[in-house]
Design an enzyme around this catalytic site. Structure first.
Site, PDB file in Angstrom:
ATOM      1  N   GLU A 200       0.825  -1.212   0.000  1.00  0.00           N
ATOM      2  CA  GLU A 200       0.000   0.000   0.000  1.00  0.00           C
ATOM      3  C   GLU A 200       0.864   1.270   0.000  1.00  0.00           C
ATOM      4  OE1 GLU A 200      -4.182  -1.504   1.945  1.00  0.00           O
ATOM      5  OE2 GLU A 200      -2.649  -0.811   3.329  1.00  0.00           O
ATOM      6  N   GLU A 299      -6.259  -6.807  -2.239  1.00  0.00           N
ATOM      7  CA  GLU A 299      -6.956  -6.924  -0.960  1.00  0.00           C
ATOM      8  C   GLU A 299      -8.370  -6.401  -1.170  1.00  0.00           C
ATOM      9  OE1 GLU A 299      -5.268  -5.168   2.563  1.00  0.00           O
ATOM     10  OE2 GLU A 299      -3.222  -5.680   1.965  1.00  0.00           O
TER      11      GLU A 299
END
Length: 1011
Positions: A200, A299
């Site tokens: 991320e 995700e």
């Protein structure tokens, strides 16, 4: 494969990954790297085009779930999780690696015992599950420091950037972990097919202007390549922002992916679906950001975290339930998602202080597989329907996503349909229908108008209407190929289909009270060969036979030529499983065209793990929590006998060739000890509050500076615990001074993370406590002191509960460097410098003593430093007292006992340690739960919410002696005791799971230098 020389590898790995070339395979464009030598280096096993990933030349929908091996430290249970994932129809698992557990001491990498990843890799291979490796170095993951070891607080540079000090700090871990992963790649016969560098990497703040930094990402990627990583790199942007997508230059990955948690984390309101939270733009953004790679959601929300003081994971499971799955996951399919990873599929446990302060011991996450590994949540069964559909629908991967519409495909604007239209390679089309107001709980009737090979059709053709219930979504199919039979359309959803010898089977299901139709091209007649024909009608329309049916709880089978169509209601479909039957051996193998074709259909109950053929015997490995009828559809032609869990089972075969049998379940007698009746021994674990205590062996807090570049000192010397190597569990500070008689108050600001607490003594006099709240990570307090005698020496003792280090999600925030310890203090009548401080945490700090249980498992309490939490502590001279009696004043006491278990073999029996509270206003106390030396629970009575702590077999010895220990920290004047503390079990599951081996449980040995 042959690897190039190391200097060539290094040179190639340093190149930017932006450019790509293409070639054709069966009409599809496959993207690879432009440099021929680099292509040779990288491999040919895993490739991709704009539609999907190819594994060994076969197009594959990657349906994956997130599992963290470090949250289940019992290696022999990995296979249980993988088999439950495989049974969903999934083919992949994604996993993080927690750097903090492997390099607790800088420069000393250790991945042995419970931290060894090889058993995880082996279990994945045995179950036939591919792996996505995500080793960071930063992982977030709701772990302490986001996976960063505590000593990074001393790095003089901004974390997750190109600052040299930070990059150098990552080198040892990055090289070692990548080398370990490299050995388990598909190129070496292992299960790993993808690798994610960083995590991320998506945003910056706080004046940091260097984001995005391609050179930083390139450094992380080069480290992996240098260590032998050859599988493709995939990213997980926190949102669809296009960071590091192919073609963006240095640091670009091979396959771009992003994350999404659209329903958020408001578990307190599980029935609330906020307006506008359903994504509708993902396909459009993908075409703009990375059109040459398969659409990847690395995700996607599979549950939710829950903070201290939260509502508990049962409500998170209710928020992200089966209805959420139907609406949101099918919405993902409407974008043409080809890599879908659900975070989490199994959450596990934040044992041994590994969690961050935003969460408690449980990491259940409300996921499909619970923390205790059961699969009783309806969301597991719902997910199985979708996973198996994806597995048998290869046409989906080459269908072209279109624009959503409220008018083109239905006769009501209350519904929205997104088409995925057939291509030159496959005529199959898919129509994802949902409520236009995605949160609507209304039931809407509609007609469907769709293009087919027979022209545009309005369905139902034989009368009536279709129905979409509230918070529901469906995937209608047209021109759907079932082994050469064309299903012109089906309004009921497809669970699976199979070809068995000369017969084909299609399994359809619908919701309660629904009316459906399916049509078979070229067919002219049908017959009901099982069940009542009531509610079933058929008619030839054009060149297809249309069959209309009403959903019933009783199964019906309709024969159309060589095709048998099983008509089920959704709840009945939940009981069906589709295990692969390997052509050789007993392991199911990875999912591909051959293994999918070899599958059988089994109607059973709780779980079907696997199936295999041994001579004339068809073996099924399954679990049962009730007496269960078994049916086998499509038994291999050579099979004559049915063997369930090693026992030959009497069967009947009906006119449709379906085998039937039954497995009897008898609940075993489970004898568990009464914890209150055990013989407990106890010892004061705060001797530091005695006048006679000698802290000469403690660390002197004498640094007139801090190595923490993000926080300046407000004290004469640093009282940041990580400056001295203490990063986990309880922290203790002792401040020495000589009184002048003017001291009236003591002000202190402590910081320990959300829900932490502290307690303070001066000599043997209790001064006060901060009992903590669910939202405060620090506290300012001024305490009134007793009268001090001038010229006399005094010691202030401060105990701080360190709840873990903060994550570092936003680059530049440096949140991970938020210190733990004493931030500032003042003693009235004295200069701050008049106090000289000592501190301790876990014995040895970064040179931690228990290398088996790892660097985070134990904190700084006296009993922990001595090792009394381990089996067989030296209790001979301890007091005989129980935590049910507890303390009558503030303090911390340590309790130890043992008990034997001999639980019935052949059953998976979940065990839980449950705390209870009988008072309306919860008393302020804290408990640590140790089981055979492993800290498996952190209970804060006045904050919660967790009161039940599952402990798996392997940590608990189900056939032997167990050592149980508790630290009880009373923070109120009248002390504390346990009102209730029990060991309980939930429903035993008759299981085919193999032996669960206990992990290494080193017993107590006197520790040299312990104080």
């Amino acid at each position: 494969m042959k690897l190039l020389s190391s200097w060539v590898v290094a040179a190639l790995a340093a190149q930017a990954a932006g450019a790509a070339i293409s070639h054709k395979l069966d009409g599809f464009t496959i993207r690879e790297h432009a440099d021929p030598a680099k292509r040779a280096l990288l491999q040919k096993y895993v490739t991709w085009d704009e539609h999907s990933i190819f594994v060994n030349g076969e197009r594959l929908m990657i349906f994956s779930g997130e599992v963290h091996p470090y949250r289940l430290p019992v290696a022999s249970l990995y296979i249980d999780i993988f088999e439950k994932v495989k049974a969903l129809g999934f083919n992949c698992v994604s996993f993080y690696v927690d750097w903090a557990l492997l390099e607790g001491n800088p420069g000393h990498y250790s991945a042995e015992g419970i931290f060894d990843l090889q058993p995880f890799f082996d279990a994945a291979k045995e179950a036939g599950i591919y792996l996505l490796a995500r080793p960071g170095p930063y992982i977030n993951a709701e772990v302490s420091g986001g996976g960063f070891p505590g000593w990074l607080q001393r790095v003089d540079g901004i974390l997750r950037t190109s600052d040299e000090a930070y990059l150098k700090a990552t080198d040892n871990y990055a090289s070692n972990i990548a080398a370990t992963i490299a050995k388990a790649q598909i190129t070496n016969g292992g299960p790993i097919i993808l690798y994610q560098p960083e995590n991320e990497y998506s945003g910056a703040c706080c004046g940091y202007n260097g984001f995005p930094d391609g050179s930083y990402m390139q450094y992380i990627e080069d480290h992996a390549r240098d260590a032998g990583i050859v599988v493709p790199f995939i990213s997980n942007d926190a949102w669809a922002a296009g960071h590091n997508a192919p073609g963006t230059g240095a640091g670009a990955v091979d396959i771009y992916g992003h994350d999404s948690y659209p329903l958020g984390f408001d578990c307190a309101n599980p029935s609330t679906w906020p307006s506008g939270n359903l994504p509708t733009y993902f396909h459009t953004s993908h075409e703009q950001q990375s059109p040459s790679t398969p659409y990847s959601l690395v995700e996607f929300q599979g549950g939710a975290f829950d903070p201290w003081g939260g509502v508990g994971f049962a409500k998170c499971a209710a928020l992200l339930n089966h209805e959420f799955e139907r609406v949101f996951y099918k919405n993902d399919f409407s974008f043409g998602v080809a890599f879908l990873n659900l975070y989490m599929i199994f959450g596990g446990t934040n044992w041994g202080n590994l969690g961050h302060p935003g969460g408690y011991t449980s990491y259940d996450y409300g996921s499909a597989i619970s923390e205790s590994r059961n699969i009783t949540r309806e969301k597991y069964s719902e997910l199985k329907l979708l996973g198996n559909f994806a597995k048998v629908s290869p046409g989906y991967l080459v269908a072209n996503p279109g624009d959503l519409s409220t008018s083109t495909y239905t006769n009501t604007a209350d519904l929205t349909v997104t088409p995925l239209l057939g291509s030159n390679s496959s005529a199959s089309s898919f129509f994802v229908i949902r409520h236009s107001d995605y949160s609507s709980q209304a039931s809407v009737e509609y007609k469907l108008t769709v293009p087919t090979s027979a022209g545009n059709l309005t369905i139902p053709q034989l009368g009536g209407s279709l129905t979409l219930s509230g918070r529901d979504s469906k995937i209608h199919v047209t021109d759907y190929d079932v082994a050469g039979t064309n299903i012109l359309y089906s309004t009921a959803e497809v669970f699976t289909w199979k070809k068995f010898n000369n017969e084909k089977v299609l399994v359809l299901y619908g919701g309660p009270g629904e009316h459906h139709e399916f049509a078979v091209s070229g067919a002219s007649s049908s017959s009901v060969v099982e069940g009542s024909s009531s509610g079933i009608s058929s008619k030839k329309v054009g060149k297809a036979l249309v069959v209309a049916w009403d959903v019933s709880t009783a199964r019906r089978i309709v024969q159309v030529g060589s095709l048998k169509v099983f008509l089920l209601d959704r709840n009945s479909a939940y009981n069906y499983w589709v295990p692969q039957v390997p052509t050789k051996g007993t392991a199911p193998g990875y999912s591909n065209q051959e293994t999918t074709a070899s599958s059988i259909i089994v109607k059973a109950g709780y779980l079907v793990r696997s199936a295999y053929l041994d001579g004339n015997d068809l073996h099924i490995q399954a679990d049962f929590n009730a007496t269960t009828p078994i049916e086998v559809v499509g038994a291999p032609s050579g099979a004559k006998n049915l063997v369930i869990n090693g026992k030959k089972t009497q069967t009947k075969v009906d006119k449709n060739g379906i085998w039937s049998a039954s497995v009897a379940y008898t609940a075993p007698k489970v004898q568990l000890p009464s914890l209150k009746s055990l013989k407990w021994k106890s010892v004061d674990t705060l001797p530091e509050a005695k006048n006679t205590y000698d802290d000469s062996a403690w660390t002197s807090a004498d640094h007139a500076y801090t190595n923490n570049s993000a926080h300046s000192l407000q004290t004469p010397t640093s009282l940041f615990a990580s400056d001295y190597g203490y990063h986990t569990g309880a922290l203790l500070f002792r401040g020495h001074f000589t009184a002048n008689g003017k001291e009236k108050t003591f002000f202190v600001q402590t910081k320990g993370g959300t829900a932490y607490g502290h307690s303070i003594w001066i000599n043997e006099t209790y001064v006060g406590s901060w009992a903590g709240t669910s939202i405060n990570d620090n506290n300012n307090a001024t305490y009134t002191l007793p009268t001090l005698q001038s010229g006399k020496n005094y010691v202030i003792t401060v105990v701080i509960d360190n709840m873990g280090l903060d994550e570092d999600w936003t680059i530049g925030s440096e949140d991970m460097k938020n210190p733990r310890g004493i931030i500032q203090y003042s003693l009235s009548g004295q200069e701050a410098s008049a106090i000289s401080w000592k501190l301790t945490g876990n014995l040895g700090g970064e040179n931690y003593r228990d290398t088996v249980r790892g660097p985070l498992n134990e904190g700084g309490l006296y009993a922990e430093r001595q090792g009394f939490h381990q089996p067989q502590p030296p209790t001979q001279k301890w007091d005989s007292s129980s935590p049910f009696t507890g303390l009558t004043k503030p303090g911390i006491r340590f309790y130890s006992t043992s008990f034997d278990l001999d639980l019935p073999s052949g059953y998976d029996i979940p065990l839980y340690f449950n705390f209870g509270n009988s008072t309306s206003t919860p008393a302020a106390y804290r408990v640590q739960l140790y089981v055979n030396g492993y800290q498996y629970g952190k209970y804060v009575n006045n904050i919660g919410p967790q009161t039940s702590f599952p402990v798996p077999e392997g940590i608990l010895n189900y056939h032997g002696t167990n050592w149980l220990a508790l630290s009880l920290w009373a923070q109120e004047d009248n002390g504390a005791k346990l009102d209730s503390f029990e060991l309980i079990n939930t429903t035993p599951v008759l299981t085919s799971l193999g032996e669960v081996k206990s992990v290494n449980q080193p017993k107590y040995q006197a520790r040299k230098g312990a104080y």
